[in-house]
Design an enzyme around this catalytic site. Structure first.
Site, short mmCIF file in Angstrom:
data_model
loop_
_atom_site.label_atom_id
_atom_site.label_comp_id
_atom_site.label_asym_id
_atom_site.label_seq_id
_atom_site.Cartn_x
_atom_site.Cartn_y
_atom_site.Cartn_z
N ASP A 41 -2.20 -9.09 4.54
CA ASP A 41 -0.82 -8.88 4.11
C ASP A 41 -0.24 -7.88 5.12
OD1 ASP A 41 1.44 -8.84 2.28
OD2 ASP A 41 0.86 -6.76 1.95
N LYS A 42 0.97 -8.16 5.64
CA LYS A 42 1.47 -7.32 6.74
C LYS A 42 1.79 -5.89 6.30
CE LYS A 42 5.77 -7.19 8.30
NZ LYS A 42 6.20 -5.79 8.52
N THR A 43 2.70 -5.78 5.34
CA THR A 43 3.22 -4.44 5.01
C THR A 43 2.15 -3.55 4.40
OG1 THR A 43 5.32 -5.50 4.58
CG2 THR A 43 5.08 -3.25 3.81
N ASP B 101 -0.01 -8.40 -4.39
CA ASP B 101 -1.18 -9.00 -3.75
C ASP B 101 -2.31 -9.21 -4.75
OD1 ASP B 101 0.17 -8.68 -1.36
OD2 ASP B 101 -0.75 -6.76 -0.92
N LYS C 177 2.06 -15.84 -2.82
CA LYS C 177 0.89 -15.40 -2.05
C LYS C 177 -0.38 -16.04 -2.58
CE LYS C 177 2.65 -11.06 -0.28
NZ LYS C 177 2.48 -9.63 -0.14
N ASP D 234 -2.44 -4.60 -0.14
CA ASP D 234 -2.33 -3.28 -0.77
C ASP D 234 -1.31 -3.19 -1.89
OD1 ASP D 234 0.04 -3.43 0.63
OD2 ASP D 234 0.09 -1.27 0.99
#
Length: 675
Positions: A354-356, A564, A541, A560
């Site tokens: 997950d990017k952020t 998620d 997701k 995080d």
């Protein structure tokens, strides 16, 4: 845990007795009873050459042995019944069979039917197995944690407004659709609803995972569990309890966790195989020796076979490797919550980030400054920082911390312009800092030289703020770009995973595609092999993970945020970054305490090392059985080579010690690769 948690379990739904505390209690009591049983065993006395005699010495074995069998052996007998019911023979059935046979033979001996001193072996067997299972249970994560952490995001009470507008504190469970509640700055929204009055910046990161606070005003929807950061809101409730978005996430996590619990552990598969071999050998032994006319010998041999086959090394080997790998991991800042997750990690071929907050820091940093002609970039930053000095907004904090290095100025007359920006006086001149909304309100156009910078920054997903000098005519002096900063170690993490043979690295984000592509390029993603999923809504997701799995990929998900959590639980292995929210941490099988994504390759390294140790220990346990079972069955009895139950027990203990020492070698695994 809040009292309105729909998933509040009181522990009765665990397999009875499958609680680390329960196993620990049974282990210590069995150990305490085993010592006198062993000490008063005639066989042990003969070996060690000492003599004990007191009235009733012959009752010590039968009385204490029965207690050990009944109390210490109970979880195994229960487990065996369950395995028979599920038609899945495994470790429990094998242990139960060995201790039941040992108990029956010992009891028969006490009544004079046979000459088998098995009480001490029975007690030692139960005690060692309890130790193994206690260690194993300790290493297994408690799945209920995720749901209680989600429930904890909801406040226990809310301020409901009476018709005359006065707030009254009520329990969240008492709220109903249509009520109006007051959400003060810093408080959590108690239920899903619509803002009917007020404007505030809401921190929705626990639901959306997006780092930037979102402005919510009259008419906008707000979600339970999110936090009003800077102002009060009045919210009309539209969904309560099980209908809220948070409860939906809770359900998804619960379902995904149940689905991954069916993976069968390596030791159980091995135990099933051993069970069939041992049973067949025992039946054959009984038949052959009975036919040869020696019933006493037939029983002795059969019991010896079953006791030898009892997976001492197995019962301790795997739990010990698990307990040790868990301990080694913890020293390296990796918390293993679910041993099966660690076991599965070695088979993963796709890592989904997950990017952020995972590949990026999850907080904004200043990434660019541009000035119009006649102003320097240094001045733009210094003045903007002075104006923003008293603001609590995350973007303001990023500007102020960036300017700490270059000259500071002081501002006076600080005034927030809600939803548009802030203004203040610096050296007698009034300045404002704000985004596009401020430019629209003041009817100012951005000079062309700044607009070029703005386009480049926006494509990369940066937020752009402008510095304006206010007066008769507002003038744009410069622009500042603030973006979620890519973690410096993220690129190395991607390279390390490549080196370990991970086929595909995937990034998932709610950000726009150009932003996502820019980050992927910075991280060294390979086009054609690696993938980027952009503009993914939180609820999707989970579907993305399922989609990858349907393509035959084994996925480790690293994330995080609360959004998620369902995806983490759905993935073959869920890895939470420690700086993340409690819920993500709870629904993951593995947690990286430091927020360093390089920890993912350390988990793979540890998983592979632990698996090698398990295989070595299984090979040892198997090899030992291959030799010991035929001897116990009396294959070489004609040559005078027979394995007495006593020697069998000693061999068994020796194999257990070898296995335990081999497991200790796991401590030498290097979690950090050489830089």
């Amino acid at each position: 845990m809040s009292h309105h948690d729909p998933h509040h379990h009181n522990g009765h739904d665990k397999h009875a007795g499958h609680d680390p505390v329960e196993f620990r209690r049974r282990f210590w009591l069995s150990l305490a009873l085993t010592v006198p049983i062993v000490a008063t065993s005639h066989m042990v006395m003969d070996w060690l050459g000492y003599e004990l005699d007191f009235p009733g010495i012959d009752l010590v074995g039968p009385v204490l042995g029965t207690v050990v069998f009944g109390y210490g052996g109970w979880p195994f007998l229960q487990g065996a019944v369950r395995e028979i019911r599920d038609r899945a023979p495994g470790m429990m059935l094998l242990i139960a069979m060995a201790i039941t046979v040992a108990y029956g033979a010992s009891l028969a001996t006490s009544f004079g039917a046979f000459d088998l001193d098995f009480w001490w072996e029975l007690a030692a067997l139960v005690t060692i197995m309890l130790l193994g299972h206690w260690q194993e249970m300790k290493a297994i994560g408690q799945a209920q944690g995720a749901l209680s952490a989600l429930a904890a995001l909801l406040p226990d009470d809310a301020e409901r407004l009476a018709p005359d507008g006065t707030p009254h504190r009520v329990a969240v469970t008492d709220l109903s659709v249509g009520d109006v509640v007051l959400v003060r700055p810093g408080a959590r929204v108690p239920a899903d609803g619509t803002v009917i009055d007020g404007r505030a910046e809401l921190d929705e990161s626990m639901i959306t995972g997006e780092s930037r606070p979102v402005s919510r005003a009259t008419g906008d929807r707000v979600v339970a569990g999110t936090v009003a950061t800077d102002a009060a809101l009045r919210v009309r409730i539209e969904a309560v309890g099980a209908d809220t978005a948070l409860a939906g996430i809770q359900r998804l996590v619960g379902e995904a966790q149940q689905s991954s619990g069916r993976a069968q552990a390596l030791a159980d598969r091995f135990a099933a195989w051993l069970f069939y071999v041992a049973t067949a050998t025992a039946v054959l032994t009984l038949a052959v020796w009975s036919l040869s006319g020696s019933l006493d010998e037939a029983v002795v041999r059969t019991v010896t076979v079953l006791v030898i086959a009892c997976p001492h090394a197995l019962g301790l080997a795997i739990p010990l490797v698990i307990a040790l790998s868990t301990a080694v991991a913890a020293q390296g800042g990796i918390l293993v919550k679910d041993r099966l997750a660690l076991e599965r990690m070695r088979t993963v071929d796709t890592v989904l980030f997950d990017k952020t907050g995972t590949l990026t820091r999850g907080q904004h940093a200043l990434t660019g400054v541009a000035a119009t002609t006649g102003t320097t970039e240094r001045d733009v930053l210094a003045i903007a920082a002075a104006v923003e000095a008293d603001s609590e907004h995350p973007l303001a904090r990023a500007i102020v911390s960036a300017a700490d290095q270059s000259g500071r100025r002081t501002a006076s007359e600080f005034r927030p312009m809600t939803g548009r920006g802030v203004r203040a006086d610096v050296d007698g001149v009034t300045y404002a800092v704000g985004g596009p909304a401020l430019l629209r309100e003041l009817d100012v156009t951005v000079p062309d030289d700044l607009d070029g910078h703005r386009q480049v920054w926006s494509r990369r997903g940066a937020a752009v703020l402008y510095l304006l000098r206010l007066g008769d005519d507002a003038v744009v002096l410069g622009a500042l770009a603030l973006a979620d900063e890519v973690r410096p170690e993220a690129r190395q993490a991607v390279a390390e995973l490549r080196a370990q043979g991970i086929r595909k690295i995937v990034m998932i984000t709610g950000d726009a595609r150009p932003v996502a592509e820019a980050v992927a390029a910075e991280l060294g993603f390979r086009s054609g092999e690696d993938e980027v999923f952009a503009e993914v809504l939180p609820a999707e997701k989970d579907d993305t993970v399922t989609g990858l799995q349907q393509r035959g990929l084994r996925v480790a998900m690293v994330g995080d945020g609360v959004n998620d959590a369902p995806a983490l639980a759905r993935a073959n292995v869920g890895i939470a970054i420690g700086a993340g929210t409690d819920v993500a941490i709870e629904s993951a099988g593995v947690v990286l305490a430091s927020s360093d994504p390089r920890g993912v390759s350390a988990v793979i390294r540890l998983s592979r090392a632990a698996y090698r140790k398990m295989l070595q220990n299984l090979a040892w346990a198997a090899g030992y059985n291959v030799v010991a079972l035929p001897l116990a069955a009396g294959v070489l009895a004609w040559a005078g080579v027979a394995l007495s139950p006593a020697v069998a027990a000693v061999l068994m203990s020796a194999s257990t010690i070898v296995v335990a020492l081999n497991a200790q070698l796991l401590r030498r695994v290097e979690l950090r690769p050489p830089d």
